[in-house]
Write an enzyme that holds these catalytic residues in place. Structure first.
Site, PDB file in Angstrom:
ATOM      1  N   ASP A  53      -4.604 -10.022   4.133  1.00 24.67           N
ATOM      2  CA  ASP A  53      -4.291 -10.037   2.701  1.00 24.67           C
ATOM      3  C   ASP A  53      -2.817 -10.408   2.498  1.00 24.67           C
ATOM      4  OD1 ASP A  53      -3.226  -7.660   3.587  1.00 24.67           O
ATOM      5  OD2 ASP A  53      -4.148  -6.410   2.032  1.00 24.67           O
ATOM      6  N   SER A  54      -2.102 -10.663   3.623  1.00 26.48           N
ATOM      7  CA  SER A  54      -0.771 -11.266   3.531  1.00 26.48           C
ATOM      8  C   SER A  54      -0.867 -12.655   2.910  1.00 26.48           C
ATOM      9  CB  SER A  54      -0.104 -11.337   4.910  1.00 26.48           C
ATOM     10  OG  SER A  54      -0.978 -11.912   5.852  1.00 26.48           O
ATOM     11  N   ASP A  92      -9.401  -9.080   5.959  1.00 30.18           N
ATOM     12  CA  ASP A  92      -8.854  -7.847   5.371  1.00 30.18           C
ATOM     13  C   ASP A  92      -9.610  -7.482   4.106  1.00 30.18           C
ATOM     14  OD1 ASP A  92      -6.796  -6.807   6.900  1.00 30.18           O
ATOM     15  OD2 ASP A  92      -5.216  -7.957   5.893  1.00 30.18           O
ATOM     16  N   LYS A 122     -11.063  -5.570   8.318  1.00 27.12           N
ATOM     17  CA  LYS A 122      -9.953  -4.651   8.622  1.00 27.12           C
ATOM     18  C   LYS A 122      -9.624  -3.851   7.363  1.00 27.12           C
ATOM     19  CE  LYS A 122      -5.548  -6.115   9.466  1.00 27.12           C
ATOM     20  NZ  LYS A 122      -4.799  -5.513   8.334  1.00 27.12           N
ATOM     21  N   GLU A 124      -6.989  -0.595   5.813  1.00 28.31           N
ATOM     22  CA  GLU A 124      -5.777   0.197   6.035  1.00 28.31           C
ATOM     23  C   GLU A 124      -6.055   1.670   5.749  1.00 28.31           C
ATOM     24  OE1 GLU A 124      -2.457  -1.373   3.790  1.00 28.31           O
ATOM     25  OE2 GLU A 124      -2.722  -3.380   4.622  1.00 28.31           O
ATOM     26  N   GLU A 191       1.234  -1.251  12.828  1.00 31.45           N
ATOM     27  CA  GLU A 191       2.306  -2.087  12.289  1.00 31.45           C
ATOM     28  C   GLU A 191       3.611  -1.308  12.191  1.00 31.45           C
ATOM     29  OE1 GLU A 191       1.237  -4.338   8.793  1.00 31.45           O
ATOM     30  OE2 GLU A 191       3.303  -5.010   8.459  1.00 31.45           O
TER      31      GLU A 191
HETATM   32  O1  KIV Z   1      -2.317  -9.017   6.217  1.00 31.78           O
HETATM   33  C1  KIV Z   1      -1.830  -9.204   7.353  1.00 31.78           C
HETATM   34  O2  KIV Z   1      -1.363 -10.300   7.695  1.00 31.78           O
HETATM   35  C2  KIV Z   1      -1.840  -8.099   8.296  1.00 31.78           C
HETATM   36  C3  KIV Z   1      -1.069  -8.272   9.567  1.00 31.78           C
HETATM   37  C4  KIV Z   1       0.374  -8.213   9.305  1.00 31.78           C
HETATM   38  C5  KIV Z   1      -1.492  -7.318  10.596  1.00 31.78           C
HETATM   39  O3  KIV Z   1      -2.415  -7.095   8.037  1.00 31.78           O
END
Ligand code: KIV
Length: 273
Positions: A53-54, A92, A122, A124, A191
């Site tokens: 989600d980056s 994510d 993924k 969090e 992280e």
């Molecule tokens: O969203 C992302 O890119 C991440 C990584 C930094 C692990 O969660």
């Protein structure tokens, strides 16, 4: 071409990642958000591609990851999956689609899996989201956890600094990691935490631990691909190693194009019909 390309062309699965940890082979993971980049990353031999989600920061220019929607993550996920043959693709789950309501979390997870064709998701968090994690796992969807600095909680922390330096937070992180493993997660991203703490988690758990800013004694590493290629300027955390200076390469190429157009040098005789 330099680098390490595995002879093993089989699709990377959760099972293979666990085998890699068992034989001490480090797992390589990078982000990608689109078809073209995913094809390059997969072709270069990366084991796991994270549709992070980056994308919110890197692709959309937002300050945090919070604005990302389910539809946007599905769009990025689909684009990446189309470019990949070997790597495992993890998407994510975006902020607000799984926290607090496990039934809603499962519905969001099913939409991502059905529409993007990704291999895993993924999420969090630890104890706070464990009911959701279990419900999603019960539908046969593999989950990678994410602990330490969790960017979706940035408004709670107020800073992107190193997490779990104090004993209480470190103890909770260790408990959460065990909870995620016991629930059935196939791996965890840690992280921006002290290397010693990350090493302890990696040695206590049987599932792979992937670090970003978590030192070298974990089972694999992940970076944001635009950062490690040097496409971004002005973001230089200690954990980031830049493998290229694409910002300069791209800027030079684009300014040359501008000059060629202005000078009426492009297109030439051979470049027209
Ligand atoms: O969203 C992302 O890119 C991440 C990584 C930094 C692990 O969660």
């Amino acid at each position: 071409m330099t680098g390490y390309i595995s002879d093993d062309k089989r699709k990377v699965t959760t099972h293979r990642l666990i085998e890699m940890k068992q034989r001490g082979e480090r797992i390589s993971m990078l982000t990608a958000y689109d078809y073209t980049m995913a094809k390059i990353v997969d072709g270069a031999g990366v084991d796991v591609i994270l549709v992070g989600d980056s994308a919110s920061n890197v692709m959309a220019g937002n300050v945090t990851t919070l604005p990302m929607t389910l539809d946007q993550m599905i769009y990025h996920g689909k684009s990446v999956v189309r470019g990949v043959n070997r790597a495992m693709v993890i998407v994510d789950m975006p902020f607000g689609t799984y926290q607090g309501n496990s039934k809603e979390g499962l519905a969001s997870a099913i939409r991502i899996m059905k529409e993007s064709h990704a291999d895993a998701l993924k999420l969090e968090g630890g104890e706070e989201i464990i009911e959701t994690v279990k419900r999603i796992l019960s539908a046969g969807i593999p989950i990678m956890g994410h602990l330490g600095l969790m960017p979706q909680s940035i408004n709670k922390y107020g800073t992107y600094t190193v997490r779990a330096r104090d004993k209480n937070e470190a103890d909770k992180l260790i408990r959460d990691a065990h909870l995620l493993e016991e629930a059935g997660c196939f791996g965890i991203v840690l992280e921006k935490i002290p290397a010693e703490l990350a090493a302890r988690v990696a040695s206590e758990l049987t599932i792979p631990i992937i670090g970003i800013g978590a030192g070298g004694q974990v089972d694999g590493q992940v970076l944001v691909v635009q950062d490690m290629l040097g496409m971004s300027k002005g973001f230089s955390p200690r954990f980031l190693r830049r493998y290229a200076d694409l910002h300069t390469v791209m800027t030079d190429a684009i300014s040359q194009y501008v000059e060629d157009v202005k000078e009426k040098d492009f297109p030439n005789e051979q470049e027209q019909y």
